[in-house]
Design a protein around this motif. Structure first.
Motif, PDB file in Angstrom:
ATOM      1  N   UNK A 163       0.828  -1.215   0.000  1.00 25.48           N
ATOM      2  CA  UNK A 163       0.000   0.000   0.000  1.00 25.48           C
ATOM      3  C   UNK A 163       0.858   1.260   0.000  1.00 25.48           C
ATOM      4  N   UNK A 164       2.011   1.221   0.669  1.00 21.28           N
ATOM      5  CA  UNK A 164       2.853   2.405   0.723  1.00 21.28           C
ATOM      6  C   UNK A 164       3.424   2.757  -0.658  1.00 21.28           C
ATOM      7  N   UNK A 165       3.565   1.722  -1.525  1.00 23.04           N
ATOM      8  CA  UNK A 165       4.116   1.980  -2.867  1.00 23.04           C
ATOM      9  C   UNK A 165       3.205   2.884  -3.687  1.00 23.04           C
ATOM     10  N   UNK A 166       1.894   2.860  -3.353  1.00 28.10           N
ATOM     11  CA  UNK A 166       0.945   3.671  -4.133  1.00 28.10           C
ATOM     12  C   UNK A 166       1.118   5.159  -3.880  1.00 28.10           C
ATOM     13  N   UNK A 167       1.878   5.485  -2.795  1.00 24.38           N
ATOM     14  CA  UNK A 167       2.096   6.884  -2.488  1.00 24.38           C
ATOM     15  C   UNK A 167       3.473   7.363  -2.948  1.00 24.38           C
ATOM     16  N   UNK A 168       4.261   6.445  -3.514  1.00 27.18           N
ATOM     17  CA  UNK A 168       5.616   6.826  -3.926  1.00 27.18           C
ATOM     18  C   UNK A 168       5.868   6.458  -5.387  1.00 27.18           C
ATOM     19  N   UNK A 169       6.510   5.346  -5.596  1.00 24.80           N
ATOM     20  CA  UNK A 169       6.926   4.992  -6.967  1.00 24.80           C
ATOM     21  C   UNK A 169       5.772   4.693  -7.905  1.00 24.80           C
ATOM     22  N   UNK A 170       4.628   4.306  -7.355  1.00 25.84           N
ATOM     23  CA  UNK A 170       3.509   3.886  -8.210  1.00 25.84           C
ATOM     24  C   UNK A 170       2.309   4.830  -8.075  1.00 25.84           C
ATOM     25  N   UNK A 171       2.594   6.058  -7.749  1.00 30.47           N
ATOM     26  CA  UNK A 171       1.520   7.042  -7.638  1.00 30.47           C
ATOM     27  C   UNK A 171       0.878   7.264  -9.008  1.00 30.47           C
ATOM     28  N   UNK A 172      -0.438   7.324  -9.032  1.00 33.56           N
ATOM     29  CA  UNK A 172      -1.249   7.532 -10.253  1.00 33.56           C
ATOM     30  C   UNK A 172      -1.209   6.334 -11.202  1.00 33.56           C
ATOM     31  N   UNK A 173      -0.620   5.221 -10.753  1.00 32.43           N
ATOM     32  CA  UNK A 173      -0.630   4.017 -11.594  1.00 32.43           C
ATOM     33  C   UNK A 173      -1.953   3.270 -11.440  1.00 32.43           C
ATOM     34  N   UNK A 174      -2.207   2.397 -12.377  1.00 35.63           N
ATOM     35  CA  UNK A 174      -3.413   1.557 -12.330  1.00 35.63           C
ATOM     36  C   UNK A 174      -3.139   0.407 -11.370  1.00 35.63           C
ATOM     37  N   UNK A 175      -3.730   0.473 -10.156  1.00 35.23           N
ATOM     38  CA  UNK A 175      -3.451  -0.493  -9.088  1.00 35.23           C
ATOM     39  C   UNK A 175      -4.734  -1.216  -8.719  1.00 35.23           C
ATOM     40  N   UNK A 176      -4.616  -2.499  -8.421  1.00 35.84           N
ATOM     41  CA  UNK A 176      -5.765  -3.318  -8.036  1.00 35.84           C
ATOM     42  C   UNK A 176      -5.324  -4.300  -6.965  1.00 35.84           C
ATOM     43  N   UNK A 177      -6.249  -4.733  -6.096  1.00 39.32           N
ATOM     44  CA  UNK A 177      -5.885  -5.733  -5.079  1.00 39.32           C
ATOM     45  C   UNK A 177      -5.434  -7.039  -5.740  1.00 39.32           C
ATOM     46  N   UNK A 178      -4.512  -7.731  -5.086  1.00 37.24           N
ATOM     47  CA  UNK A 178      -4.014  -8.993  -5.636  1.00 37.24           C
ATOM     48  C   UNK A 178      -5.137 -10.002  -5.835  1.00 37.24           C
ATOM     49  N   UNK A 179      -6.100  -9.979  -4.910  1.00 38.17           N
ATOM     50  CA  UNK A 179      -7.205 -10.931  -5.024  1.00 38.17           C
ATOM     51  C   UNK A 179      -7.993 -10.682  -6.303  1.00 38.17           C
ATOM     52  N   UNK A 180      -8.254  -9.399  -6.587  1.00 42.76           N
ATOM     53  CA  UNK A 180      -8.996  -9.076  -7.818  1.00 42.76           C
ATOM     54  C   UNK A 180      -8.175  -9.438  -9.055  1.00 42.76           C
ATOM     55  N   UNK A 181      -6.868  -9.168  -8.983  1.00 42.10           N
ATOM     56  CA  UNK A 181      -6.008  -9.518 -10.117  1.00 42.10           C
ATOM     57  C   UNK A 181      -5.950 -11.025 -10.299  1.00 42.10           C
TER      58      UNK A 181
END
Length: 546
Positions: A174-192
Motif C-alpha cells: 500500500x505504501x508503494x501507491x504513495x511513492x513509486x507507483x503514484x497515479x498508476x493503475x493499481x488493483x488488489x491482488x485478489x482481484x487480479x
C-alpha cells in the motif's frame, strides 16, 4: 486417528486443472481424476482428447461419469474441514525434507498446515487454532503452506505485497501507491488473481497445445527420417544394381578381350606345333637316308650299291622350308576396339540409368509461365506465356526495377525457396541460348556472365555447336549436335542443379554443392535474333508430351 488424518489431507482431493477441491470428480480411462467441468472444458477447447496429467490420448472421446466413491469422500472431507477438531502435537507429523515447517514450534518442527499472508507465518494444526477461532485472526488470508514468506514483503517498505500495479506489471504494498507507483493503475491482488485465473486456463490450454504440436512435429520428423531411410535404401539398392551391371559389362568386355588375345596365341601355337611336327617327321626320314648312305659308302658290292643308291636318289623331294615361318599375330587396335565396344555398351547402359532418373525427377514438374514484367524490351512473348524470342526491335516499355535492361533475358513468375522442381525447354532450331535458374536478387540492369558467383546456374549454346556450363571457369560440354530439348531439375536443399538432354537421355551437366540462400527463379535468355538466324523461340514444354 490415522484415517482421520488422511481424510483431512486436502492435497488428496485437489483437481490438477483448477487446483481446487474436486467438484463432481470424474475418472479418465488412464486412472486420473478431475472436476467434470474442468476436463470437459479442456477437451472442448482442443481437437485432441488427452489426459492433462499423463498426456495419454483417447480416440474417440470417452464418456466420463462421476466417481461416486470419490465424490462421497470429497463431501466427507468438506464436512470435516468445517469442524476441524484440535489435534495434539503428538498426533501431528514432524516436517520432512521438502515440507514447510511450522514457524512457531520450538524443538521439533511440525509440518505446517497453513501459511498466513498477513502474519507471514506458517502454522501447524496446534498453532493454527487461533486463526480458526479468534474473530480478528479469522479475517487473515490463509493459503497452503509455502516457504520464503519474506519474499511476500515489500523490500522497500517492509509491508505485505497486497496490490498489483498493472502499469508496471509488479506486485506492490500500500505504501508503494504513495511513492513509486503514484497515479498508476493499481488493483488488489485478489482481484487480479480472479481476473488472471481465466487466463490461466487459456494459457494452460495454449501450453498443452504447443506441447501437442511439438510432439506431432517429433512424429513428423521421425516419419521424415524413416522416409529418408527408405529412400536411401531404395537408392542404394538401385545404385548397387546399376554398378553391378556396369561391372559385369566391364568384366564381360575384359573376358572377351582376353579370349581374343588368347585365341590368336593358341592359333599361333597350333601353327608352330604343326610345323615342328612336320619338320621332325622329315628329320626322321632324312636320318634314315643318311644312315643308308653311310652304309653304302663302304659297300664293294657294285650291284647292291647301284640298286640302293638309285632308290635313295629316287626318294620324293623334301619340302623347302626357306619361306616358311611363324609370325606373331598383330594385336594393334585390339585394346582400342575392345574399349570402344565397352564404351558403346556403357553408353547404352547409362542411357537406361538416366531414363530412369529422368522419370523420377519429372515427378517434380512445375507449370511455369514467363513474367512479362521482367522481359527485356526486345523480347516477344506468346499469349500463353510459354514461348519467348528476340525481335531485334526495342519496344517502349516502362523501366520497372525487375525488368532486364541489358541482357535479352526473362524469368518465370514462379518463385522457389525450398524443395525440388523440374521444367523442360525446347531449344530446337536455335544457334544461341542460355537457360537455367537465377537468384531473385540478381542485378537486372547490367550485362554480366551468368555464373554462380553472380547468382546464376546456367548452361548455354554458342555459334550453333559450342555448349558450355557457366561454372568458374566455364566448362566445355560434350553434347551431341542437334540438341532439341533440355530438362532442368533443382533440389534446393541439396544445392543441386542438373541439365538433361531429353533426346538422347543423357545428363549434360550438374552444379553440385550450391549454397542457395535466396529465392530462385527459372531463367531464360533466347539471345539476339541475329537477322533471323536465331529467331526460333525458347519454348516451355510439359512432360506429358514426351
Amino acid at each position: 486417528m490415522a484415517a482421520a488424518g488422511w481424510v483431512r489431507s486436502e492435497d488428496q482431493f485437489l483437481c490438477s486443472i483448477c487446483l481446487k477441491v474436486f467438484t463432481d470428480p470424474v475418472c479418465t480411462p488412464c486412472g486420473h481424476n478431475f472436476c467434470k467441468s474442468c476436463i470437459f472444458e479442456c477437451w472442448d477447447n482442443n481437437e485432441i482428447y488427452q489426459c492433462p496429467m499423463c498426456q495419454k490420448a483417447f480416440d474417440p472421446r470417452p464418456e466420463l461419469y462421476v466417481n461416486t466413491f470419490l465424490s462421497q469422500m470429497v463431501a466427507q472431507f468438506r464436512l470435516e474441514a468445517q469442524h476441524e477438531p484440535n489435534i495434539s502435537s503428538s498426533d501431528q507429523q514432524a516436517a520432512k525434507p521438502g515440507e514447510v515447517p511450522c514457524d512457531v514450534c520450538t524443538g521439533t518442527k511440525l509440518k505446517a498446515l497453513k501459511s498466513c499472508l498477513v502474519c507471514l507465518t506458517s502454522y501447524c494444526q496446534t498453532h493454527l487454532e487461533p486463526h480458526l477461532t479468534r474473530s480478528g485472526l479469522k479475517r487473515h488470508q490463509l493459503i497452503h503452506p509455502v516457504e520464503n514468506l519474506d519474499d511476500r514483503m515489500c523490500m522497500k517498505h517492509d509491508k505485505p505485497l497486497e496490490l498489483f500495479c498493472k502499469t508496471d506489471h509488479t506486485c506492490i504494498c500500500h505504501h508503494c501507491t504513495y511513492s513509486d507507483h503514484r497515479s498508476h493503475d493499481v488493483t488488489p491482488l485478489k482481484d487480479e488473481h480472479e481476473e488472471q485465473k481465466p487466463e490461466l486456463k487459456k494459457t494452460d490450454a495454449e501450453i498443452k497445445q504447443m506441447i501437442q504440436e511439438r510432439r506431432l512435429k517429433i512424429q513428423e520428423i521421425q516419419r521424415s527420417v524413416e522416409l529418408s531411410k527408405n529412400a536411401a535404401d531404395t537408392e542404394t539398392a538401385e545404385g548397387v544394381e546399376v554398378y553391378t551391371g556396369l561391372m559385369e559389362s566391364v568384366q564381360r568386355s575384359l573376358n572377351r578381350f582376353k579370349e581374343e588375345i588368347q585365341e590368336k596365341q593358341r592359333s599361333t601355337e597350333k601353327q608352330a606345333e604343326d610345323f615342328i611336327k612336320e619338320l621332325e617327321q622329315e628329320i626322321c626320314e632324312l636320318e634314315k637316308r643318311s644312315t643308308e648312305v653311310e652304309q653304302l659308302s663302304g659297300s664293294e658290292d657294285h650291284l647292291h650299291f647301284v640298286q640302293r643308291f638309285t632308290c635313295v636318289k629316287a626318294a620324293p623331294p623334301m619340302k623347302t622350308w626357306t619361306e616358311v615361318s611363324v609370325r606373331p599375330p598383330s594385336y594393334e587396335g585390339t585394346v582400342a576396339r575392345a574399349v570402344s565396344e565397352l564404351e558403346d555398351k556403357l553408353t547404352e547402359d547409362m542411357k537406361k540409368v538416366v531414363k530412369a532418373e529422368l522419370k523420377r525427377v519429372q515427378q517434380y514438374e512445375v507449370d511455369l509461365t514467363l513474367d512479362p514484367d521482367t522481359a527485356h524490351p526486345r523480347l516477344v512473348l506468346s499469349n500463353d506465356g510459354k514461348q519467348v524470342h528476340d525481335s531485334d526491335e526495342t519496344k517502349n516499355l516502362p523501366d520497372k526495377p525487375q525488368r532486364f535492361s541489358e541482357c535479352v533475358s526473362i524469368v518465370a513468375k514462379q518463385i522457389f525457396s525450398s524443395g525440388r522442381f523440374y521444367f523442360q525447354v525446347q531449344v530446337k532450331g536455335k544457334t544461341d541460348w542460355t537457360l537455367g535458374v537465377a537468384k531473385e536478387s540478381i542485378n537486372r540492369k547490367l550485362s554480366i556472365t551468368a555464373r554462380p558467383q553472380d547468382g546464376y546456374w546456367t548452361i548455354c549454346l554458342r555459334n550453333g555447336s559450342q555448349y558450355y556450363a557457366w561454372s568458374d571457369p566455364p566448362a566445355r560440354l560434350s553434347v551431341q549436335s542437334g540438341l532439341q530439348k533440355v530438362g532442368v531439375f533443382v533440389d534446393y536443399e541439396e544445392g543441386l542443379v542438373s541439365f538433361y538432354d531429353l533426346g538422347s537421355s543423357v545428363l549434360i551437366y550438374s552444379f553440385i554443392g550450391c549454397c542457395f540462400s535466396d529465392k530462385l527463379l527459372p531463367y531464360f535468355n533466347p539471345w539476339p535474333n541475329d537477322g533471323g538466324l536465331n529467331s526460333a523461340p525458347l519454348i516451355i514444354t510439359p512432360v506429358h508430351t514426351e
